[in-house]
Design a protein around this motif. Structure first.
Motif, PDB file in Angstrom:
ATOM      1  N   LEU A  27       0.813  -1.218   0.000  1.00 24.46           N
ATOM      2  CA  LEU A  27       0.000   0.000   0.000  1.00 24.46           C
ATOM      3  C   LEU A  27       0.847   1.269   0.000  1.00 24.46           C
ATOM      4  N   PRO A  28       1.844   1.407   0.878  1.00 28.60           N
ATOM      5  CA  PRO A  28       2.638   2.648   0.847  1.00 28.60           C
ATOM      6  C   PRO A  28       3.361   2.853  -0.490  1.00 28.60           C
ATOM      7  N   CYS A  29       3.874   1.782  -1.071  1.00 30.62           N
ATOM      8  CA  CYS A  29       4.554   1.894  -2.369  1.00 30.62           C
ATOM      9  C   CYS A  29       3.579   2.324  -3.457  1.00 30.62           C
ATOM     10  N   ALA A  30       2.395   1.735  -3.458  1.00 34.02           N
ATOM     11  CA  ALA A  30       1.376   2.093  -4.441  1.00 34.02           C
ATOM     12  C   ALA A  30       0.968   3.554  -4.264  1.00 34.02           C
ATOM     13  N   HIS A  31       0.861   4.000  -3.029  1.00 37.42           N
ATOM     14  CA  HIS A  31       0.479   5.384  -2.746  1.00 37.42           C
ATOM     15  C   HIS A  31       1.531   6.360  -3.283  1.00 37.42           C
ATOM     16  N   VAL A  32       2.796   6.081  -3.000  1.00 31.64           N
ATOM     17  CA  VAL A  32       3.871   6.958  -3.457  1.00 31.64           C
ATOM     18  C   VAL A  32       3.931   7.007  -4.978  1.00 31.64           C
ATOM     19  N   SER A  33       3.691   5.875  -5.611  1.00 33.72           N
ATOM     20  CA  SER A  33       3.725   5.801  -7.079  1.00 33.72           C
ATOM     21  C   SER A  33       2.430   6.290  -7.723  1.00 33.72           C
ATOM     22  N   ARG A  34       1.447   6.632  -6.881  1.00 37.56           N
ATOM     23  CA  ARG A  34       0.128   7.075  -7.333  1.00 37.56           C
ATOM     24  C   ARG A  34      -0.580   6.005  -8.149  1.00 37.56           C
ATOM     25  N   CYS A  35      -0.394   4.750  -7.713  1.00 39.89           N
ATOM     26  CA  CYS A  35      -1.069   3.614  -8.348  1.00 39.89           C
ATOM     27  C   CYS A  35      -2.428   3.391  -7.702  1.00 39.89           C
ATOM     28  N   ARG A  36      -3.288   2.706  -8.418  1.00 42.45           N
ATOM     29  CA  ARG A  36      -4.551   2.237  -7.841  1.00 42.45           C
ATOM     30  C   ARG A  36      -4.222   0.961  -7.079  1.00 42.45           C
ATOM     31  N   TYR A  37      -4.740   0.851  -5.874  1.00 46.19           N
ATOM     32  CA  TYR A  37      -4.418  -0.290  -5.004  1.00 46.19           C
ATOM     33  C   TYR A  37      -5.701  -0.993  -4.602  1.00 46.19           C
ATOM     34  N   ASP A  38      -5.702  -2.302  -4.702  1.00 44.09           N
ATOM     35  CA  ASP A  38      -6.830  -3.096  -4.245  1.00 44.09           C
ATOM     36  C   ASP A  38      -6.302  -4.387  -3.650  1.00 44.09           C
ATOM     37  N   THR A  39      -7.147  -5.067  -2.919  1.00 44.79           N
ATOM     38  CA  THR A  39      -6.747  -6.306  -2.259  1.00 44.79           C
ATOM     39  C   THR A  39      -7.728  -7.420  -2.603  1.00 44.79           C
ATOM     40  N   VAL A  40      -7.209  -8.630  -2.582  1.00 46.18           N
ATOM     41  CA  VAL A  40      -8.039  -9.824  -2.763  1.00 46.18           C
ATOM     42  C   VAL A  40      -7.563 -10.851  -1.744  1.00 46.18           C
ATOM     43  N   PHE A  41      -8.491 -11.416  -1.014  1.00 52.26           N
ATOM     44  CA  PHE A  41      -8.157 -12.468  -0.056  1.00 52.26           C
ATOM     45  C   PHE A  41      -8.398 -13.823  -0.699  1.00 52.26           C
ATOM     46  N   ALA A  42      -7.407 -14.693  -0.567  1.00 52.88           N
ATOM     47  CA  ALA A  42      -7.491 -16.046  -1.086  1.00 52.88           C
ATOM     48  C   ALA A  42      -7.417 -17.011   0.092  1.00 52.88           C
ATOM     49  N   ASP A  43      -7.565 -18.290  -0.203  1.00 53.60           N
ATOM     50  CA  ASP A  43      -7.465 -19.312   0.832  1.00 53.60           C
ATOM     51  C   ASP A  43      -5.996 -19.654   1.076  1.00 53.60           C
ATOM     52  N   ILE A  44      -5.731 -20.213   2.243  1.00 53.75           N
ATOM     53  CA  ILE A  44      -4.391 -20.679   2.569  1.00 53.75           C
ATOM     54  C   ILE A  44      -4.240 -22.089   2.008  1.00 53.75           C
ATOM     55  N   ALA A  45      -3.236 -22.292   1.192  1.00 54.74           N
ATOM     56  CA  ALA A  45      -3.012 -23.605   0.581  1.00 54.74           C
ATOM     57  C   ALA A  45      -2.675 -24.633   1.650  1.00 54.74           C
ATOM     58  N   GLY A  46      -3.306 -25.778   1.555  1.00 53.89           N
ATOM     59  CA  GLY A  46      -3.008 -26.867   2.474  1.00 53.89           C
ATOM     60  C   GLY A  46      -3.746 -26.826   3.794  1.00 53.89           C
ATOM     61  N   SER A  57       5.510 -19.007  12.581  1.00 54.53           N
ATOM     62  CA  SER A  57       6.618 -19.863  13.016  1.00 54.53           C
ATOM     63  C   SER A  57       6.649 -21.172  12.221  1.00 54.53           C
ATOM     64  N   GLU A  58       5.515 -21.534  11.619  1.00 54.67           N
ATOM     65  CA  GLU A  58       5.442 -22.724  10.762  1.00 54.67           C
ATOM     66  C   GLU A  58       5.820 -22.396   9.323  1.00 54.67           C
ATOM     67  N   GLY A  59       6.127 -21.144   9.063  1.00 48.67           N
ATOM     68  CA  GLY A  59       6.495 -20.704   7.727  1.00 48.67           C
ATOM     69  C   GLY A  59       5.318 -20.092   6.996  1.00 48.67           C
ATOM     70  N   HIS A  60       5.653 -19.317   6.003  1.00 53.86           N
ATOM     71  CA  HIS A  60       4.627 -18.669   5.192  1.00 53.86           C
ATOM     72  C   HIS A  60       3.978 -19.712   4.290  1.00 53.86           C
ATOM     73  N   MET A  61       2.685 -19.891   4.434  1.00 53.02           N
ATOM     74  CA  MET A  61       1.948 -20.876   3.653  1.00 53.02           C
ATOM     75  C   MET A  61       1.624 -20.300   2.271  1.00 53.02           C
ATOM     76  N   GLY A  62       1.404 -21.158   1.329  1.00 59.26           N
ATOM     77  CA  GLY A  62       1.060 -20.731  -0.025  1.00 59.26           C
ATOM     78  C   GLY A  62      -0.372 -20.242  -0.125  1.00 59.26           C
ATOM     79  N   ILE A  63      -0.706 -19.800  -1.294  1.00 61.42           N
ATOM     80  CA  ILE A  63      -2.029 -19.248  -1.570  1.00 61.42           C
ATOM     81  C   ILE A  63      -2.774 -20.177  -2.519  1.00 61.42           C
ATOM     82  N   HIS A  64      -4.028 -20.435  -2.200  1.00 57.42           N
ATOM     83  CA  HIS A  64      -4.920 -21.163  -3.102  1.00 57.42           C
ATOM     84  C   HIS A  64      -5.968 -20.171  -3.580  1.00 57.42           C
ATOM     85  N   ILE A  65      -5.933 -19.885  -4.866  1.00 57.94           N
ATOM     86  CA  ILE A  65      -6.889 -18.927  -5.420  1.00 57.94           C
ATOM     87  C   ILE A  65      -8.093 -19.702  -5.933  1.00 57.94           C
TER      88      ILE A  65
END
Length: 91
Positions: A27-46, A57-65
């Motif tokens: 978000l801060p990078c998009a704001h500085v660059s004057r980009c349009r910013y949006d979010t999408v929530f996906a499921d956690i893979a596995g 602590s178990e590590g960053h899990m993947g994304i299931h779209i």
């Protein structure tokens, strides 16, 4: 995003795990660059149980779209493309 054109569409795709631990990094990078910013929530893979959020602590899990997230992403892209001028066809 440093070199993105103003108005470029940035879609941050994450999960409940990223929301709890590092959401909004773009978000801060998009704001500085004057980009349009949006979010999408996906499921956690596995992750089979709804609402379960593994700790980082178990590590960053993947994304299931899934279908809902796919529809949302495509709708955002369609809306962004609808606002662009028509391209001249190649001869």
């Amino acid at each position: 995003m440093t070199y993105a054109k103003p108005g470029a569409l940035v879609i941050e795709i994450g999960t409940r795990q990223t929301q709890m631990h590092r959401w909004g990094d773009f978000l801060p990078c998009a704001h500085v660059s004057r980009c349009r910013y949006d979010t999408v929530f996906a499921d956690i893979a596995g992750v089979s149980r709804a609402g379960e959020v593994p700790p980082m602590s178990e590590g960053h899990m993947g994304i299931h779209i899934g279908k809902r997230a796919t529809r949302r992403i495509l709708a955002l892209v369609d809306d962004a493309l609808a606002g662009l001028p028509a391209q001249a066809s190649a001869v």
